[in-house]
Structures are given as C-alpha cells and as structure tokens.
Design an enzyme around this catalytic site. Structure first.
Site, PDB file in Angstrom:
ATOM      1  N   ALA A  58       0.849  -1.192   0.000  1.00  0.00           N
ATOM      2  CA  ALA A  58       0.000   0.000   0.000  1.00  0.00           C
ATOM      3  C   ALA A  58       0.884   1.241   0.000  1.00  0.00           C
ATOM      4  O   ALA A  58       1.972   1.232   0.587  1.00  0.00           O
ATOM      5  CB  ALA A  58      -0.879  -0.004   1.244  1.00  0.00           C
ATOM      6  N   GLY A  70       0.402  -5.208   0.627  1.00  0.00           N
ATOM      7  CA  GLY A  70      -0.706  -5.244  -0.339  1.00  0.00           C
ATOM      8  C   GLY A  70      -0.268  -5.790  -1.694  1.00  0.00           C
ATOM      9  O   GLY A  70      -1.103  -6.280  -2.465  1.00  0.00           O
ATOM     10  N   GLU A  97      -0.587  -9.407  -1.156  1.00  0.00           N
ATOM     11  CA  GLU A  97      -2.027  -9.711  -1.108  1.00  0.00           C
ATOM     12  C   GLU A  97      -2.632  -9.679  -2.513  1.00  0.00           C
ATOM     13  O   GLU A  97      -3.495 -10.510  -2.858  1.00  0.00           O
ATOM     14  CB  GLU A  97      -2.745  -8.738  -0.179  1.00  0.00           C
ATOM     15  CG  GLU A  97      -2.369  -8.971   1.287  1.00  0.00           C
ATOM     16  CD  GLU A  97      -2.952  -7.927   2.217  1.00  0.00           C
ATOM     17  OE1 GLU A  97      -3.568  -8.304   3.216  1.00  0.00           O
ATOM     18  OE2 GLU A  97      -2.789  -6.708   1.952  1.00  0.00           O
ATOM     19  N   GLU A 127       3.631  -5.184   7.444  1.00  0.00           N
ATOM     20  CA  GLU A 127       2.716  -4.259   8.129  1.00  0.00           C
ATOM     21  C   GLU A 127       2.926  -4.204   9.633  1.00  0.00           C
ATOM     22  O   GLU A 127       2.701  -3.178  10.268  1.00  0.00           O
ATOM     23  CB  GLU A 127       1.256  -4.646   7.840  1.00  0.00           C
ATOM     24  CG  GLU A 127       0.768  -4.293   6.447  1.00  0.00           C
ATOM     25  CD  GLU A 127       1.068  -5.356   5.397  1.00  0.00           C
ATOM     26  OE1 GLU A 127       1.861  -6.275   5.688  1.00  0.00           O
ATOM     27  OE2 GLU A 127       0.520  -5.260   4.296  1.00  0.00           O
TER      28      GLU A 127
END
Ligand code: COA
Length: 261
Positions: free
Chosen positions: A73, A113, A116, A136
């Site tokens: 992210a 992310g 992911e 994270e």
C-alpha cells in the site's frame, strides 16, 4: 490492443487471447496508490471488453514495471485510506472474482498489499531474486486485505504467523516451498508467457469452471464442493468445445480450436 492509463499499461494479444496488465509506478516501487487500485480494475475491465476479437480474453498476466512487482500500500496515502477513501477500490476482490485466470508474475519486491494482490491471483510465478513479505506489523497494523488468511490457506497458519509477525522478507524458493508461489523458473518472463498461452489454448468454459470449483474448495465442505462440481459438469457436456475436444482425441492430426461455446 495497447493502452496506457495513469498508473498501468494494458496489452491484449488477439492471436493468443493473453492480456497483460503492468503496474506502472516504478519510482514508488509500484506501491498501491488509490489511483493504481482504480487503474488495475479499469485495466481488467478493458481486457474483458475485448470480445470483438476472434479470440476473446482468456488469461491475464499481472506484473510490475521495472523489476519490482509491488511494495505494498502507498504509505503516503495512509490517512486517506483510514478515512475510507479507498473502500470502493477493492481490486483484490475484483481480481479474485475475475472470470479469466490471472497469473501474478513476481519480480523484485512483493510486499504487503503487493503480496495480497499476488495472492488474490490464481497463480504466482516468481523470479528467483524476488522478495516476498508482510511488513505491516512494523507499522503497528496487520495486512488489511487477507494476507494472513491467504497464507494460512496456501501454506499453513504457523507460516502465516511467522511471516506476518516477523515482517521479514522471504525468498521466492522459500515461498514456493510453503506453497505460496507456484513456480520459480530460471526465466520467469518466458515461463509465465508459455504457461499463459497453454491455459489460453484450453476450452475457456472448462477453465472458468475449474477456477470456480477451486474457489468453492476453499469455502465449502468436500461434499458441498463435489455437489457444486456436479452441477457445472453436466452443462459442459453440451458445449461445442466438448465436441471439439472429443474430436481431437479421436482424430490423430486434428488440432482443436476452442471457442468458449
Ligand atoms: N509506499 C509509498 N512509497 C514507497 C513504498 C510504499 N509502500 N515503498 C517504497 N516506496 C518509495 C520510497 O519512498 C522511495 O521513494 P523516493 O525515491 O521518492 O524516496 C522509492 O519507493 C524507493 O524505495 P526505497 O525505500 O528508497 O528503496 P529500497 O531499495 O531502499 O527499499 C523496500 C525497498 C521495499 C525495502 C522499502 O522501500 C520498503 O520497506 N517499503 C515499504 C514496504 C512496506 O512496508 N509495505 C507495506 C505497506 S503497508
């Protein structure tokens, strides 16, 4: 077809039916900004619209520009995300539910992310120098789009906890050992393209049914999953592609051409 959006490029090869989406924010290691999330969805929609071609879209390769898949992210947009600004940009679900199989071609960093996103794809082919992880925890948060859940299912809960709690980057070969990555070939570009073309040459309705069946397998009991397979098996027997495949089996020199009908 070749098109550039703000933060992605999209290409479609009408001879093979293979589409390609390239995340294109190399200066930020292709970190997922809100714009990039939107552009991933828009790129897949553009590929889905390639129905006028002789061969419609069959398979998508998702990759990152300039040697990195995606560093997660976009940390500079965290306040916006916390305010819910990106809640409508669920590219993960869009990839997961996309009718054609999506292959993540992973080079360089594939973190947070980014991992992911790769795990929402149907397949992961990684370069041997790729680094994967869920960092994270060091920001005091958890992977917010199912990172722990995916690894617990692809590998096991202990591996998921190890990767998410340490935040360490793991090698492609370790990820393959755990089942997170499908293949770590010598030439990731060549192998991914060959694999994409192989899947693209198969009967599309059967491929889509297999994708749906495998998704059911992760969500249902064995009995429910088998029942589901039975419901999709019968209609496939009535397709032109089944006839085509049966003819190719019976006739030695006949090359089947599957049309998705
Ligand atoms: N969000 C926004 N920008 C990012 C980013 C992210 N997740 N990851 C990297 N970038 C940017 C860096 O800020 C830097 O920009 P700059 O050149 O304008 O300073 C550029 O990408 C290159 O990154 P840099 O850190 O200089 O490269 P590196 O090779 O030293 O380190 C990483 C690479 C991936 C180890 C490091 O960038 C990193 O840890 N990124 C964050 C990963 C992360 O925590 N992701 C999950 C977020 S929830």
């Amino acid at each position: 077809m070749q098109e550039s959006l703000d933060t992605t490029t999209v290409a479609f090869d009408e001879d093979t039916g293979v589409g390609r989406v390239t995340l294109n924010r190399p200066d930020a290691l292709n970190a997922l900004s809100g714009q990039l999330r939107d552009d991933i969805i828009e790129s897949l929609r553009l590929l889905e619209d390639q129905n006028d071609e002789e061969i419609a879209l069959r398979v998508v390769v998702l990759e990152g520009a300039e040697g990195n898949f995606c560093a997660g992210a976009d940390i500079t947009e965290f306040d916006d995300a916390a305010a819910g600004a990106s809640s409508s940009r669920d590219h993960y679900r869009f990839i997961r539910d996309f009718p054609a199989p999506v292959i993540a071609k992973i080079e360089g960093y594939c973190l947070g992310g980014g991992l992911e996103t790769a795990m929402a794809c149907d397949f992961r082919f990684a370069d041997e120098d790729a680094r994967l992880g869920l960092p994270e925890v060091d920001l005091g948060i958890i992977p917010g789009a199912g990172g722990v859940q995916y690894i617990a299912k692809l590998a096991n809960p202990a591996a998921a906890k190890e990767i998410a709690m340490t935040g360490e980057h793991i090698s492609a070969s370790r990820a393959k050992e755990l089942g997170i990555v499908n293949r770590v070939p010598d030439d990731v570009e060549e192998t991914t393209q060959e694999f994409a073309e192989t899947i693209a040459s198969k009967p599309p309705l059967a491929i889509q049914a297999i994708k749906d069946s495998a998704r059911m397998a992760t969500q249902s009991t064995l009995e429910e999953g088998i029942e589901y397979d039975n419901t999709v098996f019968e209609p496939l027997l009535a397709t032109e592609d089944h006839e085509e495949g049966a003819r190719a089996f019976a006739e030695d020199d006949y090359e089947p051409e599957f049309k998705g009908r």
